[in-house]
Scaffold this motif. Structure first.
Motif, short mmCIF file in Angstrom:
data_model
loop_
_atom_site.label_atom_id
_atom_site.label_comp_id
_atom_site.label_asym_id
_atom_site.label_seq_id
_atom_site.Cartn_x
_atom_site.Cartn_y
_atom_site.Cartn_z
N ARG A 106 77.94 81.58 72.25
CA ARG A 106 78.37 80.23 72.60
C ARG A 106 78.86 80.19 74.03
O ARG A 106 79.33 81.19 74.58
CB ARG A 106 79.46 79.74 71.64
CG ARG A 106 80.69 80.64 71.59
CD ARG A 106 81.66 80.19 70.50
NE ARG A 106 81.11 80.38 69.17
CZ ARG A 106 81.27 79.51 68.17
NH1 ARG A 106 81.95 78.40 68.36
NH2 ARG A 106 80.76 79.77 66.98
N SER A 107 78.74 79.02 74.64
CA SER A 107 79.26 78.81 75.98
C SER A 107 80.79 78.69 75.91
O SER A 107 81.32 78.02 75.02
CB SER A 107 78.66 77.53 76.58
OG SER A 107 79.05 77.37 77.93
N PRO A 117 73.51 74.71 72.00
CA PRO A 117 73.82 74.86 70.58
C PRO A 117 74.22 76.30 70.26
O PRO A 117 73.64 77.25 70.79
CB PRO A 117 72.51 74.48 69.88
CG PRO A 117 71.79 73.63 70.88
CD PRO A 117 72.16 74.16 72.23
N VAL A 118 75.20 76.44 69.39
CA VAL A 118 75.66 77.77 69.00
C VAL A 118 74.50 78.55 68.38
O VAL A 118 73.75 78.03 67.56
CB VAL A 118 76.83 77.67 68.00
CG1 VAL A 118 77.17 79.03 67.41
CG2 VAL A 118 78.05 77.06 68.69
N ALA A 171 68.25 78.83 78.12
CA ALA A 171 69.43 78.80 77.26
C ALA A 171 69.21 79.74 76.08
O ALA A 171 68.11 79.84 75.55
CB ALA A 171 69.68 77.38 76.76
N PRO A 172 70.26 80.45 75.64
CA PRO A 172 70.10 81.36 74.50
C PRO A 172 69.64 80.62 73.25
O PRO A 172 70.01 79.48 73.00
CB PRO A 172 71.52 81.92 74.32
CG PRO A 172 72.19 81.73 75.64
CD PRO A 172 71.62 80.48 76.21
N SER A 173 68.82 81.30 72.47
CA SER A 173 68.35 80.76 71.20
C SER A 173 68.16 81.90 70.22
O SER A 173 67.98 83.06 70.62
CB SER A 173 67.04 80.00 71.37
OG SER A 173 66.00 80.89 71.72
N ALA A 174 68.20 81.58 68.93
CA ALA A 174 68.01 82.61 67.91
C ALA A 174 66.64 83.25 68.03
O ALA A 174 66.48 84.46 67.78
CB ALA A 174 68.19 82.00 66.52
N GLU A 175 65.65 82.47 68.44
CA GLU A 175 64.29 82.99 68.57
C GLU A 175 64.17 83.99 69.71
O GLU A 175 63.21 84.77 69.77
CB GLU A 175 63.30 81.84 68.79
CG GLU A 175 63.17 80.89 67.61
CD GLU A 175 64.36 79.94 67.48
OE1 GLU A 175 65.08 79.74 68.50
OE2 GLU A 175 64.60 79.44 66.38
#
Length: 634
Positions: A106-107, A117-118, A171-175
């Protein structure tokens, strides 16, 4: 005459008791003096997260542990700071929240960075169920491609590597993360501490794993009514029946986003070190051979200081133990204590060559009053190579011997004075009914019975309390060289139950901030608003990686201000030191009033030690440490 003797004896005893009470009462500053000492500091406290939907406040555990599940539920909150988006500051947090057993990216609020988004890190495709729970998260570029991967560790299974397959400009993502087993096949470990560094001088990060409950014990499995491997510690002061600690050497494949090759070198640990109930680890080069020595902080028994004598591919550690004199209690001898080691940090005090080592223990008033340690150097690193320990505990005269049920401890310069302060986490379980009498009964019992869960008292989440209403000390140096807790003056004395801190300048304003990981409650961000602070430096040291032209952090490098610069400052880059709190992979330094700061940087590369002089400007800076010994400021 007999009556006179008796009265005289009673009076003497009263005077003696009163005198001893006076001697044990620690001198303290007045409130006005503390207010003056607190003037350079100020923090804006914000929430890092909020209670997740369906939040729980205790763990489901094996049947034999059910009656004291609040004790078993005492750990699991952790936090790390990192820079996932290449913003030039550690504006991203990896948070472990036991209320839903989540590991999320998270930011950081107040960092000024865009929100996203978290992101939850789930070990998709790997064995994972409700009998497993995360305990900590360590950012580590194990493929050396220049982006941030994560090593997550658990109770109920061996750690998982989350390899970062996305670029830093997204941006970070689960994928963007793929889960891989750290060890094959997966093992049932119950891990409470992980640290990373180049142990053997190979140039690659290695991993030390501190396991707590016995290996293969299904601690969190409510159906484990046939569990025979589950034991509590077999002693409150000399326990050596925990899960086995591990040393894992890694070597990148040269392919980006591929997990490294892992070699188990755990036989480098002496047997009594391998089976201790480990809660924290600290790395620091104390001997000058540019390989980290290791402080292992253990629950229920001796901590250990390991002198690193490794060669490439051949890790080797020698245990050293201090010597006791007539004025030193046994447990204050380094390596010979019976206290509950739960956190460790290193801080350098001018003009000492070696750092002071600060270790957290349980020091709750009217409960269990052991002592925090402040091992102050009284010799040189060469003494350690000779088997002598150049340290003695000075925690009481320094004023930091007593704080509470203490966990992580971190050192950092929060007012850019060149002198570091200390943040210490306290608290165990919060409730309404004080259960210290029951715990004292357990502790006073026969060690032969202690390992059996059935002899433990009842501890229920939310109802029973063990040091659950303490505050986290903020230790600042006073004019006499000791430390004073300024948390009340700074509004940081709320009774949170805290496990860890991560330090870093999250908003790039030149001031060191902190993220606080709390157990069973919201975690916090301490944004530093220090008034009138001089300039600060956030220094990132990087080295050539093995793939894609990446520049991973130069873990293990050291920075020392050059002769004539006051105050002298020294830092070594080991972000994961301590208990489940991982600071940013940057060094925070105080800058001069004008102009750059002249420093000497030392690092190991290509099987050799290199040294370079650099002028570092205030603000955020990066220095490339090349294998040929050159250092380039960019």
């Amino acid at each position: 005459m007999r009556v006179l003797y008796r009265v005289t004896g009673i009076l003497f005893a009263v005077v003696l008791v009163f005198g001893m009470g006076v001697l044990t009462e620690r001198p303290s500053l007045g409130e006005s003096e503390k207010d003056d000492l607190a003037e350079p500091y100020d923090f804006d406290v914000r929430d890092l997260n909020s209670a997740p939907e369906g939040a729980k406040y205790g763990r489901t555990v094996a049947p034999d542990l059910r009656h004291f599940r609040a004790w078993i539920s005492g750990v699991g909150a952790g936090v790390a700071l990192t820079d996932l988006r290449d913003l030039g500051r550690p504006a991203d947090a990896c948070l472990v929240d036991p209320r839903d057993d989540s590991v999320t990216l998270r930011s950081v609020p107040g960092s000024g960075a865009p929100e996203y988004p978290v992101v939850e890190l789930l070990p998709d495709g790997l064995p994972y169920d409700d009998t497993m729970a995360p305990m900590g998260c360590v950012p580590a570029d194990l493929d050396e491609d220049g982006d941030v991967d994560f090593l997550v560790y658990y109770w109920g299974r061996s750690p998982v590597l989350f390899m970062n397959e996305a670029g830093p400009d997204t941006a970070p993502s689960a994928e963007g993360f793929t889960a891989h087993e750290l060890v094959e096949p997966m093992r049932v470990w119950n891990t409470t501490a992980v640290n990373v560094a180049d142990l053997d001088g190979s140039g690659h990060l290695d991993i030390v794993i501190g396991n707590y409950f016995p290996d293969d014990a299904r601690v969190l499995d409510p159906s484990a009514d046939d569990e025979t491997r589950m034991e509590m510690q077999h002693s409150m002061s000399l326990a050596r029946n925990a899960g086995r600690n591990k040393v894992l050497l890694t070597e990148p494949t040269g392919e980006s986003d591929a997990p490294p090759e892992v070699t188990d070198a755990s036989n480098a640990l002496p047997e009594h070190v391998a089976t201790a109930w480990t809660l924290a680890m600290g790395f620091q080069d104390l001997t000058g051979n540019h390989r980290p020595d290791v402080y292992v902080a253990n629950d229920f028994g001796n901590d250990h200081l390991l002198v690193n004598r490794s060669r490439t591919g051949e890790p080797r550690f020698d245990v050293v133990t201090g010597e006791r004199d007539m004025t030193t209690p046994k447990s204050k001898v380094l390596g010979n204590g019976s206290f509950k080691g739960m956190g460790v940090t290193f801080t350098y005090r001018d003009p000492d060559e070696l750092p002071m080592m600060v270790v957290s223990n349980i020091t709750s008033p009217h409960a269990l009053h052991e002592s925090n340690f402040a091992f102050v150097p009284d010799g040189t690193g060469s003494d350690l190579l000779d088997g002598t320990v150049p340290y003695s505990d000075e925690s009481e005269p320094l004023g930091i011997s007593r704080s509470g049920w203490s966990w992580d401890v971190k050192s950092g310069d929060f007012d850019n004075s060149g002198t570091e302060e200390l943040l210490q986490a306290t608290g165990f379980m919060a409730g309404e009914t004080d259960r210290w009498p029951e715990l004292q009964e357990v502790a006073m019992g026969n060690d032969a019975l202690l390992k059996y869960p059935a002899v433990w008292a009842n501890f229920e989440p939310g109802e029973d309390d063990l040091s659950g209403h303490e505050h986290n000390p903020f230790w600042a140096a006073d004019a006499g060289g000791g430390f004073v807790d300024l948390a009340p003056q700074l509004g940081l004395d709320s009774p949170d139950v805290t496990r860890a801190f991560a330090l870093g300048d999250v908003n790039g304003d030149g001031l060191l901030d902190a993220v606080v990981a709390n157990q069973w409650q919201d975690s916090r961000v301490l944004l530093n608003r220090a008034p009138d602070a001089p300039p600060g430096i956030s220094l990132r040291l990087v080295r050539p990686g093995e793939s894609d032209g990446g520049w991973p952090a130069a873990i293990g490098a050291s920075v020392t201000t050059r002769e004539g610069v006051e105050p002298a400052q020294k830092r070594q880059l080991y972000p994961a030191n301590g208990h489940v709190g991982v600071s940013a992979d940057r060094m925070h330094l105080a800058a001069p009033g004008s102009g750059p700061l002249p420093v000497t940087i030392t690092w190991r590369a290509g099987g050799r030690t290199h040294e370079a002089e650099v002028e570092v400007p205030p603000g955020s800076a990066t220095v490339e440490l090349h294998d040929d010994g050159t250092a380039v400021l960019r």
